[in-house]
Design a protein around this motif. Structure first.
Motif, mmCIF file in Angstrom:
data_model
loop_
_atom_site.group_PDB
_atom_site.id
_atom_site.type_symbol
_atom_site.label_atom_id
_atom_site.label_comp_id
_atom_site.label_asym_id
_atom_site.label_seq_id
_atom_site.Cartn_x
_atom_site.Cartn_y
_atom_site.Cartn_z
ATOM 1 N N LEU A 233 29.459 67.263 53.492
ATOM 2 C CA LEU A 233 30.135 67.617 54.021
ATOM 3 C C LEU A 233 29.948 67.123 56.151
ATOM 4 O O LEU A 233 28.940 68.106 55.766
ATOM 5 N N PHE A 234 30.608 66.985 57.252
ATOM 6 C CA PHE A 234 30.315 66.670 58.433
ATOM 7 C C PHE A 234 31.133 67.940 58.759
ATOM 8 O O PHE A 234 32.465 67.556 58.558
ATOM 9 N N VAL A 235 30.275 68.782 59.652
ATOM 10 C CA VAL A 235 30.990 69.784 60.225
ATOM 11 C C VAL A 235 30.952 69.709 61.684
ATOM 12 O O VAL A 235 30.239 69.304 62.058
ATOM 13 N N SER A 236 32.648 69.619 62.681
ATOM 14 C CA SER A 236 32.200 69.367 63.315
ATOM 15 C C SER A 236 32.080 71.228 64.156
ATOM 16 O O SER A 236 33.572 71.605 63.643
ATOM 17 N N LYS A 237 31.507 70.642 65.569
ATOM 18 C CA LYS A 237 31.025 72.656 65.729
ATOM 19 C C LYS A 237 31.425 72.160 66.922
ATOM 20 O O LYS A 237 31.762 73.023 67.789
ATOM 21 N N PHE A 238 32.131 70.914 68.231
ATOM 22 C CA PHE A 238 32.557 70.667 68.977
ATOM 23 C C PHE A 238 33.731 70.486 69.563
ATOM 24 O O PHE A 238 34.696 70.689 70.391
ATOM 25 N N HIS A 239 34.740 70.480 68.161
ATOM 26 C CA HIS A 239 36.001 70.855 68.193
ATOM 27 C C HIS A 239 36.459 72.049 68.494
ATOM 28 O O HIS A 239 37.731 71.683 69.282
ATOM 29 N N TYR A 240 36.010 73.262 67.834
ATOM 30 C CA TYR A 240 36.670 74.705 68.928
ATOM 31 C C TYR A 240 35.360 74.833 69.896
ATOM 32 O O TYR A 240 35.491 75.765 70.138
ATOM 33 N N GLY A 241 34.488 73.872 69.666
ATOM 34 C CA GLY A 241 33.680 74.622 70.796
ATOM 35 C C GLY A 241 32.036 75.393 70.177
ATOM 36 O O GLY A 241 32.145 76.118 69.383
ATOM 37 N N ALA A 242 30.844 74.627 70.434
ATOM 38 C CA ALA A 242 30.041 74.716 69.690
ATOM 39 C C ALA A 242 29.379 76.607 70.122
ATOM 40 O O ALA A 242 29.936 77.169 71.449
ATOM 41 N N ARG A 243 28.901 77.349 69.084
ATOM 42 C CA ARG A 243 28.725 78.809 69.139
ATOM 43 C C ARG A 243 26.958 78.941 69.840
ATOM 44 O O ARG A 243 26.416 78.237 68.831
ATOM 45 N N MET A 244 27.149 79.584 70.489
ATOM 46 C CA MET A 244 25.603 79.804 71.144
ATOM 47 C C MET A 244 24.801 80.207 70.060
ATOM 48 O O MET A 244 25.379 81.557 69.655
ATOM 49 N N PRO A 245 23.688 80.242 70.088
ATOM 50 C CA PRO A 245 22.810 81.873 69.374
ATOM 51 C C PRO A 245 22.895 83.068 69.564
ATOM 52 O O PRO A 245 22.474 83.027 70.394
ATOM 53 N N ILE A 246 23.479 83.800 68.796
ATOM 54 C CA ILE A 246 23.097 84.753 68.594
ATOM 55 C C ILE A 246 21.701 85.724 68.541
ATOM 56 O O ILE A 246 21.355 86.136 69.042
ATOM 57 N N THR A 247 21.328 84.743 67.403
ATOM 58 C CA THR A 247 19.923 85.185 66.726
ATOM 59 C C THR A 247 19.014 84.100 67.232
ATOM 60 O O THR A 247 19.322 82.972 66.466
ATOM 61 N N PRO A 248 18.666 84.436 68.452
ATOM 62 C CA PRO A 248 17.896 82.873 68.503
ATOM 63 C C PRO A 248 16.145 82.752 68.033
ATOM 64 O O PRO A 248 15.937 81.283 68.160
ATOM 65 N N ILE A 249 15.939 83.428 67.706
ATOM 66 C CA ILE A 249 14.500 83.564 66.575
ATOM 67 C C ILE A 249 14.589 83.413 65.230
ATOM 68 O O ILE A 249 14.623 84.554 64.627
ATOM 69 N N TYR B 139 28.668 83.913 72.713
ATOM 70 C CA TYR B 139 29.284 83.201 73.575
ATOM 71 C C TYR B 139 29.488 81.343 72.872
ATOM 72 O O TYR B 139 28.703 81.130 72.177
ATOM 73 N N ARG B 140 30.648 81.030 73.017
ATOM 74 C CA ARG B 140 31.260 79.669 72.556
ATOM 75 C C ARG B 140 31.220 78.648 74.143
ATOM 76 O O ARG B 140 32.096 78.874 74.897
ATOM 77 N N LEU B 141 30.573 77.422 73.816
ATOM 78 C CA LEU B 141 31.155 76.326 74.990
ATOM 79 C C LEU B 141 32.871 76.027 74.308
ATOM 80 O O LEU B 141 33.135 76.826 73.381
ATOM 81 N N PRO B 142 33.064 75.389 75.630
ATOM 82 C CA PRO B 142 34.364 75.007 75.920
ATOM 83 C C PRO B 142 35.047 73.844 74.786
ATOM 84 O O PRO B 142 33.364 73.078 74.584
ATOM 85 N N GLY B 143 35.699 73.819 73.584
ATOM 86 C CA GLY B 143 36.119 72.839 72.990
ATOM 87 C C GLY B 143 36.808 72.138 73.033
ATOM 88 O O GLY B 143 37.530 71.903 73.986
ATOM 89 N N ILE B 144 37.462 70.847 72.396
ATOM 90 C CA ILE B 144 38.659 69.564 72.506
ATOM 91 C C ILE B 144 39.691 69.993 71.686
ATOM 92 O O ILE B 144 40.372 69.832 72.089
#
Length: 366
Positions: free
Chosen positions: A64-80, A106-111
């Motif tokens: 599958l392709f899963v869209s992250k911009f539909h609900y807004g991309a979630r920023m990394p919580i564990t960055p390393i 934190y989550r970016l705005p979605g569509i």
């Protein structure tokens, strides 16, 4: 008059050292890694269906392709973390991340908002010993959103008192009685039937698509087929909230409120039994009781207000799915994205020539 040779390179161009082949390859690889990381983190990710919990809407072996911009991309919580790898490798012994740094959610705005009947990829809530974004990825259908009241009556799901439409390609269990003769294995394969359990030499529990039931009944050695439903009032300790106060099971469950950010509940023995795990595990607050009085983080309280939204997820293959009935609500910060298209599908049981399910390639997910 002074003339300039047009074929003479400028001094800075002549003095600039030419990149070696190795350097060019390293630059190309670095660019590819950065570009793919941005695309994977903010736009799309590819996932494979490993189990039968969404049969027959999604099949084992679907990619599958899963869209992250539909609900807004979630920023990394564990960055390393090492990109493109699971959270652990070599038999779940070596971590591919370092949890010494944990960023706030934190989550970016979605569509769009996450809606009922969306097919959603999320991090498994019960993987509570590792960071949220490093937990296992699950895919289910959202059946209820924040503030909804859900219940299951004789295997029919109700949301806010109304029967929720069953997935068109969903599957469920049937009790199949035979005359004692064996069932042709080719029939089982052709009708996409899974023999879940054999109760006696004549009685079976089978999971099958609805369209297979009529044909199965047509065979002379089948004497009876009826839906298999766990009776109301029969307590299943594996079912959420795992408390005998609520005698719930796969097919008879609730009613129960799906928590909504800002919603307040009164603290009683029953509400604490239902929501204490959610409050403690996902909102990191502790509810206790002493001498008939409830406390939140050591302070006396009569009510509790939720700090984030939650969702109720279920598999379309209702009797072969580990979902919210077993581990409860999915918090908003666990949501990864919306499954939008099947780009490839491979049948591991197929032969060389029919291993690829051509009719599922580039198929929208509904």
């Amino acid at each position: 008059m002074k003339f300039t040779n047009p074929f003479k390179r400028k001094k800075n161009e002549a003095d600039k050292p030419k990149k070696s082949k190795t350097r060019e390859w390293l630059d190309a690889i670095l660019f590819a890694v950065v570009a793919s990381t941005i695309i994977r983190g903010l736009l799309f990710s590819a996932y494979a269906i490993p189990s039968a919990s969404m049969e027959g809407s999604l099949l084992t072996g679907d990619y599958l392709f899963v869209s992250k911009f539909h609900y807004g991309a979630r920023m990394p919580i564990t960055p390393i973390a090492i990109p493109f790898l699971e959270s652990t490798v070599t038999g779940a012994k070596i971590k591919t991340y370092w949890d010494g740094i944990q960023l706030p959610y934190y989550r970016l705005p979605g569509i769009s908002e996450l809606k009922k009947n969306d097919v959603v990829v999320f991090n498994l809530p019960s993987d509570s010993l590792i960071p949220v974004d490093m937990r296992s990825n699950y895919i289910k259908r959202c059946q209820a959103t924040p503030g909804d009241v859900i219940s299951i009556v004789n295997s029919q799901l109700y949301v806010n008192g109304k029967a929720n439409p069953n997935p068109p390609k969903g599957q469920t269990s049937y009790e199949v009685i035979t005359d004692g003769s064996s069932i042709n294995p080719q029939v089982i394969k052709d009708l996409k039937i899974e023999i879940y359990a054999q109760l006696t030499d004549k009685s079976y529990i089978m999971i099958m698509p609805k369209e297979s039931v009529a044909e199965m009944k047509s065979y002379s050695n089948i004497t009876s087929i009826k839906p298999f439903v766990e009776p109301k009032g029969e307590f299943d300790p594996s079912i959420f909230p795992h408390n005998a106060m609520f005698k719930w099971n796969n097919d008879n469950f609730g009613p129960m409120l799906v928590p909504k950010k800002g919603a307040t509940i009164r603290l009683t023995d029953s509400t604490v039994a239902l929501y204490a795990h959610t409050v403690q595990s996902y909102e990191h607050n502790k509810i206790t009781k002493a001498n008939g009085v409830f406390y939140v983080n050591g302070k006396q309280a009569n009510t509790y207000t939720f700090t984030q939204n939650y969702y109720w997820m279920m598999g379309d293959n209702r009797h072969n799915s580990e979902d919210s009935r077993f581990w409860g609500f999915v918090p908003e910060d666990h949501i990864v994205g919306k499954a939008i298209i099947t780009w490839m599908s491979i049948d591991s049981t197929g032969t060389f020539f029919d291993k690829i399910r051509w009719n599922r390639i580039l198929r929208p997910i509904k």
